[in-house]
Design an enzyme around this catalytic site. Structure first.
Site, mmCIF file in Angstrom:
data_model
loop_
_atom_site.group_PDB
_atom_site.id
_atom_site.type_symbol
_atom_site.label_atom_id
_atom_site.label_comp_id
_atom_site.label_asym_id
_atom_site.label_seq_id
_atom_site.Cartn_x
_atom_site.Cartn_y
_atom_site.Cartn_z
ATOM 1 N N HIS A 70 0.847 -1.202 0.000
ATOM 2 C CA HIS A 70 0.000 0.000 0.000
ATOM 3 C C HIS A 70 0.885 1.256 0.000
ATOM 4 C CE1 HIS A 70 1.075 0.564 4.176
ATOM 5 N NE2 HIS A 70 0.801 -0.701 4.380
ATOM 6 N N LYS A 276 12.578 -5.828 10.073
ATOM 7 C CA LYS A 276 12.037 -6.698 9.017
ATOM 8 C C LYS A 276 12.806 -8.024 8.948
ATOM 9 C CE LYS A 276 9.076 -3.609 8.071
ATOM 10 N NZ LYS A 276 7.908 -3.675 8.959
#
Ligand SMILES: *[C@@H]1O[C@H](CO)[C@@H](O)[C@H](O)[C@H]1NC(C)=O
Ligand SMILES: *[C@@H]1O[C@H](CO)[C@@H](O)[C@H](O)[C@H]1NC(C)=O
Ligand SMILES: *[C@@H]1O[C@H](CO)[C@@H](O)[C@H](O)[C@H]1NC(C)=O
Ligand SMILES: *[C@@H]1O[C@H](CO)[C@@H](O)[C@H](O)[C@H]1NC(C)=O
Ligand SMILES: *[C@@H]1O[C@H](CO)[C@@H](O)[C@H](O)[C@H]1NC(C)=O
Ligand SMILES: *[C@@H]1O[C@H](CO)[C@@H](O)[C@H](O)[C@H]1NC(C)=O
Length: 442
Positions: A70, A276
């Site tokens: 997104h 991450k």
């Protein structure tokens, strides 16, 4: 905020007069060096990492698969709470000892929660325009891209802004629509929410904060006597620079403040890299398995054959030609950073020679969160026909990946057969890891 909507609306209504096939960017750029914006880590705006290269002579692209994060958004509710913790402390200060902090006295936190911001919508629109310009030969009025989105609002909005950009670039001759939203409560290959036993990256991120942040935190505390900000507060305050800038479309005073504290953005960025890597990447035992469902769907599309997966896929949806059509030339999926990191790790992309250190960043690492999953970041898997042989190449932010795991040549091409063969982790449903997701520890 208004400005973004108005700009987008004008562009849409003027789509028929956009005479060239070169997409016009609607997303603003900020008067902040790209090197600093890349240090915003997962909150970096999309940047191409290379100039897109057409495939080598003799190869024609016959299918494209996009998975895209997104666009830029407001902080999530968790991030909002963490940001406010530090901000509230600072706003209790009456007299800063450093005038550069004075703006904080009248600063009002007024950001929304988790939703796409207008800049993020414009990024998605631009990406749709670019996709049409690049791959227009693969689509037509009667051969539309097949598009799915994870069910969160910001992802759905990104998908529909993308389709609007795609249609606009085609002068409305090709008008794709969002075909399927995968509910987050079910089996969802576009979200990493199906592995309850997976750990998180807090230990590694906190270890790094304890190494890199004390001097930064000390600078803040020196300007704000008796406040006692923690390293975690300082880390979260840096993110305000990114969130405010992408939301207001104007450089935030917090950016200027941290520009005055050398090393703060670099320290923030490495915290994001660790987050991450140890969140759903190679550093998390049950990270990569969370990308397996998507990889098995990708293999099905590339090979025009039914999905074979016993992990996150919804078997009902994937068995139907309405909700999982095969033999399409163009697929686009909209998703999240953590899921995409899991997909990269399940596939074997961005593999590191050693786990990332929590104290000494390797300057040659290829694992950089801003390169992997910036706002609106994307992986594109192209299937090509090269002199009669079916091949694939993979691009991340337009950079061709080497695909050493399937014998990638100097153009990053593998045969489709070798690529599929290399995906043993996904094809074995995660080599036992998926079961571990549901193991209850004694
Ligand atoms: C802040 O500065 C003002 C003006 O210099 C002074 O009157 C006030 O006492 C100071 N407040 C604190 C808490 O130090
Ligand atoms: C684009 O995203 C915004 C949210 O930022 C949303 O309100 C709007 O409806 C979307 N536009 C389209 C054309 O889908
Ligand atoms: C799978 O998809 C079907 C059809 O949309 C839906 O009814 C069902 O709830 C989904 N199941 C899961 C576990 O996701
Ligand atoms: C901040 O920490 C110092 C040293 O640990 C302590 O003396 C002071 O009371 C603390 N101030 C606040 C506001 O907690
Ligand atoms: C959802 O995934 C679980 C775990 O793989 C599986 O047992 C279940 O059958 C799936 N449901 C559907 C509708 O595919
Ligand atoms: C897909 O195309 C192949 C080869 O053109 C064909 O054999 C196969 O039946 C098609 N499958 C579907 C689901 O249309």
């Amino acid at each position: 905020m208004l400005f973004g909507f108005v700009a987008l609306a004008c562009l849409l209504s003027l789509s028929e007069v956009l005479a060239t096939s070169v997409p016009k960017n609607t997303a603003p750029t900020f008067p902040i060096p790209e090197s600093e914006q890349r240090n915003w880590s997962p909150y970096s705006p999309y940047f191409p990492l290379a100039e897109y290269k057409a495939p080598p002579a003799g190869c024609q692209i016959n299918q494209v698969n996009i998975i895209q994060r997104h666009g830029a958004r407001f902080p999530t509710s968790g991030a909002t709470t963490r940001i406010k913790a530090g901000l509230t402390k600072l706003q209790g200060v009456q007299n800063f000892t450093d005038a550069k902090f004075n703006f904080i006295k009248s600063f009002k936190y007024d950001l929304g929660n988790s939703d796409l911001v207008p800049f993020g919508a414009a990024q998605s629109f631009d990406a749709g325009q670019e996709a049409f310009a690049r791959y227009s030969k693969l689509v037509s009025k009667n051969n539309l891209p097949f598009i799915r989105a994870d069910g969160s609002d910001r992802v759905v909005d990104s998908a529909t802004n993308w389709t609007a950009g795609f249609a606009s670039a085609s002068h409305n001759t090709v008008q794709p629509k969002l075909n399927l939203i995968l509910p987050q409560t079910g089996n969802d290959t576009l979200e990493d929410n199906m592995c309850p036993a997976a750990g998180d990256s807090d230990p590694q991120v906190n270890a790094w904060l304890a190494v890199a942040f004390p001097s930064i935190t000390a600078r803040l505390n020196a300007a704000a006597p008796s406040v006692n900000l923690t390293d975690t507060d300082a880390f979260n305050l840096v993110s305000l620079c990114a969130f405010l800038t992408v939301s207001k479309e104007k450089k935030s005073d917090f950016c200027t403040l941290f520009e005055g504290i050398p090393g703060s953005f670099e320290a923030f960025a490495y915290g994001g890299d660790l987050d991450k890597f140890y969140g759903t990447g190679y550093g998390q035992e049950l990270g990569p398995v969370q990308g397996v469902g998507y990889v098995n769907e990708l293999i099905a599309r590339l090979t025009n054959s039914a999905v074979r997966d016993n992990t996150q896929t919804n078997r009902t949806l994937d068995a139907s030609p309405v909700t999982f059509p095969l033999n399409k030339t163009f697929y686009a999926d909209f998703s999240h950073d953590n899921l995409m990191v899991a997909v990269f790790s399940a596939m074997g992309l961005f593999r590191q020679p050693a786990p990332l250190s929590t104290s000494v960043p390797n300057p040659w690492r290829t694992w950089r969160t801003s390169s992997l999953v910036p706002f609106s970041g994307r992986m594109v898997v192209e299937r090509l026909s090269c002199f009669g042989t079916t091949k694939v190449r993979v691009l991340v932010q337009d950079q061709v990946q080497p695909l050493e795991f399937c014998g990638g040549d100097r153009n990053g091409l593998c045969t489709l057969a070798k690529f599929v063969e290399s995906q043993t982790f996904a094809r074995s449903d995660g080599a036992g890891d998926f079961e571990k997701c549901f193991a209850t520890s004694a």
